[in-house]
Design a protein around this motif. Structure first.
Motif, short mmCIF file in Angstrom:
data_model
loop_
_atom_site.label_atom_id
_atom_site.label_comp_id
_atom_site.label_asym_id
_atom_site.label_seq_id
_atom_site.Cartn_x
_atom_site.Cartn_y
_atom_site.Cartn_z
N GLU A 1 1.19 -1.37 0.06
CA GLU A 1 0.10 0.03 0.01
C GLU A 1 1.18 1.15 0.01
O GLU A 1 0.44 2.02 -0.53
CB GLU A 1 -0.97 0.57 1.14
CG GLU A 1 -2.51 -0.76 1.21
CD GLU A 1 -2.89 -0.84 2.50
OE1 GLU A 1 -2.76 -0.22 3.45
OE2 GLU A 1 -3.34 -2.27 2.62
N LYS A 2 1.91 1.24 0.92
CA LYS A 2 2.32 2.63 1.09
C LYS A 2 3.94 2.34 -0.53
O LYS A 2 4.17 3.85 -0.80
CB LYS A 2 3.55 2.49 2.53
CG LYS A 2 3.24 2.96 3.89
CD LYS A 2 3.96 2.48 4.33
CE LYS A 2 3.21 3.39 5.80
NZ LYS A 2 4.07 3.13 6.82
N ILE A 3 4.31 1.82 -1.42
CA ILE A 3 4.86 1.29 -2.68
C ILE A 3 4.00 2.25 -3.12
O ILE A 3 3.56 2.64 -4.33
CB ILE A 3 5.31 0.62 -2.23
CG1 ILE A 3 6.14 0.04 -1.76
CG2 ILE A 3 6.43 0.88 -4.22
CD1 ILE A 3 7.32 -1.31 -1.62
N SER A 4 2.58 1.20 -3.17
CA SER A 4 1.28 1.91 -4.46
C SER A 4 1.35 3.25 -4.14
O SER A 4 0.83 4.74 -5.11
CB SER A 4 0.11 1.71 -4.17
OG SER A 4 0.12 -0.02 -4.28
N GLY B 1 1.68 6.79 -11.31
CA GLY B 1 1.40 5.36 -11.11
C GLY B 1 0.22 4.92 -11.52
O GLY B 1 -0.57 5.41 -10.27
N ARG B 2 0.07 4.29 -12.34
CA ARG B 2 -1.55 3.31 -12.65
C ARG B 2 -2.19 2.39 -12.29
O ARG B 2 -3.36 2.17 -12.29
CB ARG B 2 -2.02 4.21 -14.42
CG ARG B 2 -1.83 4.65 -14.83
CD ARG B 2 -1.87 5.32 -16.63
NE ARG B 2 -1.94 6.37 -17.14
CZ ARG B 2 -0.66 6.81 -17.33
NH1 ARG B 2 -0.06 5.98 -17.71
NH2 ARG B 2 -1.11 8.76 -17.81
N ARG B 3 -1.16 1.37 -11.30
CA ARG B 3 -1.77 0.58 -10.78
C ARG B 3 -1.09 -0.20 -9.55
O ARG B 3 -0.45 0.38 -9.07
CB ARG B 3 -1.35 -0.53 -11.94
CG ARG B 3 -0.68 -1.36 -12.18
CD ARG B 3 -0.35 -2.82 -12.39
NE ARG B 3 1.03 -3.44 -12.15
CZ ARG B 3 1.68 -3.74 -11.69
NH1 ARG B 3 0.70 -3.65 -10.61
NH2 ARG B 3 2.65 -4.78 -12.00
N GLU B 4 -1.83 -0.22 -8.45
CA GLU B 4 -1.38 -1.26 -7.58
C GLU B 4 -0.47 -2.39 -7.56
O GLU B 4 -0.21 -3.09 -8.84
CB GLU B 4 -2.78 -1.63 -6.43
CG GLU B 4 -4.03 -1.13 -6.16
CD GLU B 4 -3.41 0.25 -5.41
OE1 GLU B 4 -2.41 -0.09 -4.61
OE2 GLU B 4 -4.09 1.45 -5.37
N VAL B 5 0.73 -1.43 -6.39
CA VAL B 5 1.55 -3.03 -6.70
C VAL B 5 1.34 -4.21 -5.79
O VAL B 5 0.57 -4.27 -4.63
CB VAL B 5 2.93 -1.84 -5.61
CG1 VAL B 5 4.31 -2.86 -5.50
CG2 VAL B 5 3.44 -0.89 -6.43
N THR B 6 1.77 -5.09 -6.20
CA THR B 6 1.59 -6.17 -5.29
C THR B 6 2.23 -6.88 -4.74
O THR B 6 3.00 -6.36 -3.93
CB THR B 6 1.04 -7.83 -6.54
OG1 THR B 6 2.90 -7.94 -7.21
CG2 THR B 6 0.09 -7.76 -7.30
#
Length: 205
Positions: free
Chosen positions: A57-60, A68-73
């Motif tokens: 969440e924090k990297i996202s 950035g356009r998408r969430e980080v897994t």
């Protein structure tokens, strides 16, 4: 995955140094990743990076602030730890006045990611330079390529010494010095005030 970078410039009117909006963006992401994902000390407190969902969440949030356009897994978030460690080595080398060492580390990242330039035009903008990772499907390699390229632009210009590590006791967070006279030595005003307060106490103790 690609990130945009162009040339370094100096803003004399405001008294603040800017590399330009795109280079500022990717170098800012590099700073954020190092400070978020590398263990150490932060303002006299031991710092441990978040993990799991919180880490992702924090990297996202960092990437969203940079377009950035998408969430980080969670898996990608874990992989970014090694990227942040490599980026920290660049800041630490510059802080130690080892510019040659910093350049070697950045070149290694550029080689590892296969960062390659391409002129692109989109969203009504004029032609401008993007850097892609050779692996277009990897978010990790894409951001690594962009951050490495941003740092390469900084190191290859007259403002190469503006990457720093906080000099306050018990703090090792990194920063980019955008002051006109290159006077910044701390990661935050909190650390600056802490050092000033300690010096005041020592003088008047």
């Amino acid at each position: 995955m690609s990130l945009t970078v162009t040339t370094i410039k100096r803003q004399e009117v405001t008294g603040q140094v800017n590399f330009n909006s795109h280079t500022d963006l990717v170098v800012g992401v590099a700073v954020a990743l190092v400070n978020l994902l590398t263990e150490g000390e932060d303002r006299s407190r031991k710092y441990l990076p978040p993990d799991g969902d919180e880490r992702a969440e924090k990297i996202s949030a960092v990437f969203k602030s940079a377009g950035g356009r998408r969430e980080v897994t969670v898996a990608e978030a874990e992989a970014f730890g090694s990227v942040a460690a490599e980026l920290r080595e660049v800041f630490e080398a510059v802080a130690a006045d080892d510019i040659d060492g910093a350049a070697v580390r950045v070149n290694a990242m550029l080689d590892d990611t296969g960062a390659r330039p391409a002129l692109e035009r989109h969203d009504g903008e004029p032609w401008h330079l993007h850097f892609h990772s050779a692996d277009e499907t990897s978010m990790v390699k894409g951001w690594q390529a962009g951050c490495a390229t941003g740092l390469a632009i900084v190191l290859g210009g007259e403002l190469y010494d503006r990457l720093g590590v906080c000099t306050a006791p018990h703090c090792d967070r990194v920063y980019v010095d955008t002051t006109r006279n290159g006077s910044r030595r701390f990661c935050s005003t909190a650390c600056q005030n802490r050092v000033k307060a300690a010096a005041f106490r020592e003088r008047h103790g």
